[in-house]
Design an enzyme around this catalytic site. Sequence first.
Site, short mmCIF file in Angstrom:
data_model
loop_
_atom_site.label_atom_id
_atom_site.label_comp_id
_atom_site.label_asym_id
_atom_site.label_seq_id
_atom_site.Cartn_x
_atom_site.Cartn_y
_atom_site.Cartn_z
N GLU A 9 0.84 -1.20 0.00
CA GLU A 9 0.00 0.00 0.00
C GLU A 9 0.88 1.25 0.00
O GLU A 9 1.67 1.47 0.91
CB GLU A 9 -0.88 -0.03 1.26
CG GLU A 9 -1.61 1.26 1.53
CD GLU A 9 -2.38 1.22 2.87
OE1 GLU A 9 -2.33 0.17 3.56
OE2 GLU A 9 -3.00 2.23 3.21
N ASP B 80 -1.37 -1.20 5.72
CA ASP B 80 -1.30 -0.67 7.07
C ASP B 80 -2.33 -1.34 7.97
O ASP B 80 -3.37 -1.79 7.52
CB ASP B 80 -1.57 0.84 7.06
CG ASP B 80 -0.37 1.61 6.51
OD1 ASP B 80 0.74 1.05 6.54
OD2 ASP B 80 -0.57 2.75 6.06
N ASP C 118 -4.56 -0.26 9.77
CA ASP C 118 -5.62 0.65 10.18
C ASP C 118 -6.83 0.44 9.26
O ASP C 118 -6.84 -0.47 8.44
CB ASP C 118 -5.14 2.11 10.12
CG ASP C 118 -4.64 2.48 8.72
OD1 ASP C 118 -4.87 1.69 7.77
OD2 ASP C 118 -4.02 3.54 8.57
N ASP D 37 -8.07 2.18 6.76
CA ASP D 37 -7.79 2.30 5.33
C ASP D 37 -7.08 1.07 4.80
O ASP D 37 -7.37 0.58 3.71
CB ASP D 37 -6.91 3.53 5.06
CG ASP D 37 -7.76 4.79 4.91
OD1 ASP D 37 -9.00 4.64 4.78
OD2 ASP D 37 -7.19 5.89 4.93
#
Length: 637
Positions: free
Chosen positions: A427, A500, A502, A504
């Site tokens: 990402e 990541d 998180d 997103d």
Amino acid sequence: MSQDNEYGAGQIQVLEGLEAVRKRPAMYIGSTDSRGLHHLVYEVVDNSIDEALAGYCDAIEVALHEDGSVSVTDNGRGIPVDTHEQYDRPALEVIMTVLHAGGKFDNKSYQVSGGLHGVGVSVVNALSQKLEVEVKRDGAVWTHRFEHGEPKPDQFQRIRDLEPDEDTGTTIRFWPEGEIFETTEFQFKTLENRLRELAFLNSGVEITLTDERTDGSSTFLFEGGIREFVEYLNETKTALHDEIIYYEDEAENIEVEIAMQATDELQGSIHAFANNINTREGGTHLTGFKTALTRVINDYARSNNLLDDLDSLKGEDIREGLTAVISIKHPDPQFEGQTKTKLGNSEVRGIVESITHEQLGTFFEENPGTAQAIVMKAVEAAKARRAAKKAEELTRRKSALESTALPGKLADCQSRDPTKSELFVVEGDSAGGSAKQGRDRKFQAILPIKGKILNVEKHRLDRILENDEVRALITAIGAGIGDEFDIDEARYQRIILMTDADVDGAHIRTLLLTLLYRHMRPLIEAGYVYAAQPPLYRVRYRGNTYDAMTESDRDRIVEEKCNGNPTQVQRFKGLGEMNPDQLWETTMNPENRVLKRITVEDAAAADRMFSILMGDAVEPRKQFIKDHATDAEWVDI
Ligand code: 0RA
């Protein structure tokens, strides 16, 4: 031979049988990983379901105990406890220790058996360090105990009379053998999915799952059976007609039940079961259904002049957006295929075909509104397909995907051996840069993916292929896409999604998984797809550094290694924050890293999750992402 002669010829045979199971557990339960472990529970539950199919049981309770054991309780007739003539032992003991004795040693007990792989509870016993049975029948409560599959002497006991209003039934509690299984930890979600499915497939049977480790519990009881299954699968989709289409019939002792509902989705899903087994590889019941469905819809469309200028509707047009559940019960099912999940009985094809032809034909005559909605959707799909063809979509697709030029953003590895090569899909450009510097270029390739790739749920293949990020991924993997996908051409046998930790990151990973699941599914089925697990925290104490994957990991490290007094606790906000060395050491180096393999655990559950995440309904999606974003076990696939 008397019951306390431990070394009679029969008993030696029994011990050899159990030993064979312990020596080659995979031959009996498929594997000794988490899947095999859960299989033990299904094997016991299948026996209770058999009682339900025979009409004697309507409640099953599965409990996960704090000591690592599982118990399955049913209100069936109870396992027989009288003396088994041939073995001169209690029938209960024979069923628990003789391979394939199951409930079928009198052969007339059941019309239909769900006994998944038909291996029987003795296999569960052989693979348990300890197993206890309690049977309520013949006016009393009986217990028996086993260790490593062998009956404990003098432990077959009649412990009390049954109360006048007390129900009959069986409880089997077992402690899986830690020496045999790679893990002995049962997953609530995994069991919950299968038990829900069993409750859908066996209407009227109440199945409860209780987790005493966490105080969680779920109860499933579906009077509507597979109609409610379809409703559940379509919960977040837009249906084209209100009522679920449903019919059932029987021929040659084979029961057929089918439920379906059309939606405005592009993706259709047909879930076929035989004797409660999810026949993922399809088979004769599925073929029969598809053939009849195509014919009935074409007949209806033609006689009602709904075809416009089309010659006919193809099966794939008709199945676009269709959710269906097929469930058949067969006295002697034959399972074929690589994973033994393809129904082979040839007579089933014609039976399902003629039942569907007759009943669905009648249904359409009686419900013209529904028939028209389904036909019009199929007509639209057929026209779209024709238009796509006209635009020479095919040639474009070919040239786009077969061009040998690898994408510019790909930092390929030196190895040309797919079994040794890894592709990290990363990402963001900054993490991509760190990964390129930190990797071992001999076998690790890096493909950075920018932002959010196209929402593949919402578009047909031709649109998906216009997206640069998607094309780069397809070209890098090198095995094509959709119908033209060929797993033997895959340039990497490890495709590692590195996003990541998180919300997103979870979203991007889901988008990537959706693409892989919908259009390159063999990669997932072959076990080639992984999620990297970058650490969330780094703890420093007296010149040592420790990485933690989760908050509780971090707390444990602080507790155990740092005297409650760490020098520094760093939280990695994203992959981009790690320098190349850190990224290599924590997340990419095969010596240290943790990868989570992505499996298609359950096509129904996966299909549902993708729909929630990618479909039209916004609220369930928000809730789902909230609930699962930080959970390591956040997907079943
Ligand atoms: C053998 C024969 C009969 C029932 C069963 C086994 C039986 C096995 C299990 C395993 C879990 N729950 C079970 N309940 C029943 C038929 C007994 C009869 O004819 O009464």
